[in-house]
Design an enzyme around this catalytic site. Structure first.
Site, mmCIF file in Angstrom:
data_model
loop_
_atom_site.group_PDB
_atom_site.id
_atom_site.type_symbol
_atom_site.label_atom_id
_atom_site.label_comp_id
_atom_site.label_asym_id
_atom_site.label_seq_id
_atom_site.Cartn_x
_atom_site.Cartn_y
_atom_site.Cartn_z
ATOM 1 N N SER A 59 0.820 -1.213 0.000
ATOM 2 C CA SER A 59 0.000 0.000 0.000
ATOM 3 C C SER A 59 0.856 1.266 0.000
ATOM 4 O O SER A 59 2.018 1.259 0.429
ATOM 5 C CB SER A 59 -0.914 0.008 1.228
ATOM 6 O OG SER A 59 -1.641 -1.198 1.311
HETATM 7 N N1 SAH Z 1 -0.172 -5.248 4.112
HETATM 8 C C1 SAH Z 1 0.476 -5.521 2.832
HETATM 9 C C2 SAH Z 1 -0.344 -5.098 1.635
HETATM 10 C C3 SAH Z 1 -1.317 -6.131 1.349
HETATM 11 S S1 SAH Z 1 -2.160 -6.124 -0.187
HETATM 12 C C4 SAH Z 1 1.848 -4.916 2.795
HETATM 13 O O1 SAH Z 1 2.233 -4.206 3.726
HETATM 14 O O2 SAH Z 1 2.563 -5.177 1.825
HETATM 15 C C5 SAH Z 1 -3.448 -7.232 0.323
HETATM 16 C C6 SAH Z 1 -3.020 -8.646 0.557
HETATM 17 O O3 SAH Z 1 -4.165 -9.338 1.053
HETATM 18 C C7 SAH Z 1 -2.574 -9.404 -0.680
HETATM 19 O O4 SAH Z 1 -1.297 -9.929 -0.471
HETATM 20 C C8 SAH Z 1 -3.614 -10.518 -0.817
HETATM 21 O O5 SAH Z 1 -3.073 -11.729 -1.319
HETATM 22 C C9 SAH Z 1 -4.100 -10.675 0.611
HETATM 23 N N2 SAH Z 1 -5.395 -11.286 0.811
HETATM 24 C C10 SAH Z 1 -6.525 -11.155 0.074
HETATM 25 N N3 SAH Z 1 -7.525 -11.873 0.628
HETATM 26 C C11 SAH Z 1 -7.018 -12.453 1.764
HETATM 27 C C12 SAH Z 1 -7.545 -13.306 2.787
HETATM 28 N N4 SAH Z 1 -8.816 -13.731 2.776
HETATM 29 N N5 SAH Z 1 -6.736 -13.691 3.773
HETATM 30 C C13 SAH Z 1 -5.442 -13.301 3.821
HETATM 31 N N6 SAH Z 1 -4.887 -12.503 2.887
HETATM 32 C C14 SAH Z 1 -5.659 -12.081 1.877
#
Ligand code: SAH
Length: 222
Positions: A68
């Site tokens: 993000s």
């Molecule tokens: N916090 C992260 C950004 C995450 S982007 C950082 O600092 O880099 C959102 C993430 O959520 C993605 O990697 C995606 O694969 C994950 N995601 C989506 N649905 C999910 C779920 N049900 N459980 C766990 N992760 C999930």
């Protein structure tokens, strides 16, 4: 540019990010700002993107996912209001960057990631940087992580159609949950607090997160 970024340059870029992207947009929580001054964001993206690590934008981390924008990370962490003794749950580890910040702000962090390869990469990065209080778990975070519940703080880094019920159930008394709620492409940050057993909910800024996929999220595909 090739090779890792020298630490002096990274530190300069972090200070610049904090002044021009965070303080300038009214992020005032000094604990959040200090944590963002410490965590080396360039280590959470591919080396080829290292020079862009402190840009005012999200960046690709593979598998169609993104790390993000620094401002959005800061705004969510400010809304979360972590305290040093807290146990935190993150849904959507992605690169592990936000988990590292949570580890700076809380006592213990569990972060759930649904894409196995991202989870492995995030765990390796966190380990290499010495964040031993942050644990990465592979799974569907819309179901929370009941084995370590309740959590003082829960943060969801992907956009959901509604607040997953298991996350509310796993929120401790006095706890807070921050989650983007809305459509598949645009959402608003929602902050839920549990007080005297009741959930209080308020809405904050608009945002655009990748979809939260899972049992209590969006269905995969599309
Ligand atoms: N916090 C992260 C950004 C995450 S982007 C950082 O600092 O880099 C959102 C993430 O959520 C993605 O990697 C995606 O694969 C994950 N995601 C989506 N649905 C999910 C779920 N049900 N459980 C766990 N992760 C999930």
């Amino acid at each position: 540019m090739s090779g890792p970024m020298p630490e002096s340059e990274a530190r300069r870029k972090r200070e610049w990010m904090i002044d021009t992207q965070l303080r300038s947009r009214a992020i005032t929580d000094e604990r959040v700002l200090a944590a963002m001054a410490r965590v080396p964001r360039e280590r959470f993206v591919a080396e080829a993107l290292g020079h862009s690590a402190y840009d005012d934008s999200p960046l690709p981390i593979g598998f169609g996912q993104t790390i993000s924008q620094p401002y959005m990370v800061a705004a969510m962490l400010e809304a979360l209001a972590c305290e040093p003794q807290h146990r935190a749950l993150e849904v959507g580890a992605g690169s592990g960057y936000q988990a590292a910040l949570l580890a700076e702000l809380c006592a213990q962090v569990w972060t759930v990631e649904i894409v196995e390869q991202l989870a492995a990469q995030a765990a390796a990065t966190l380990r290499a940087l010495g964040y031993s209080t942050a644990k990465v778990v592979v799974g569907d975070g819309t179901q929370g992580l009941p084995e370590h519940a309740p959590y003082d703080r829960i943060i969801v880094a992907a956009g959901a159609p509604s607040v997953p019920e298991p996350l509310l159930e796993q929120l401790a008394e006095g706890g807070r949950l921050v989650i983007p709620i809305g459509g598949r492409v645009g959402q608003r940050l929602v902050i839920c607090r549990r007080e005297s057993g009741r959930i209080h909910r308020c809405e904050s800024m608009s945002c655009a997160f990748v979809p939260l996929i899972g049992l209590y999220g969006w269905s995969p595909g599309l």
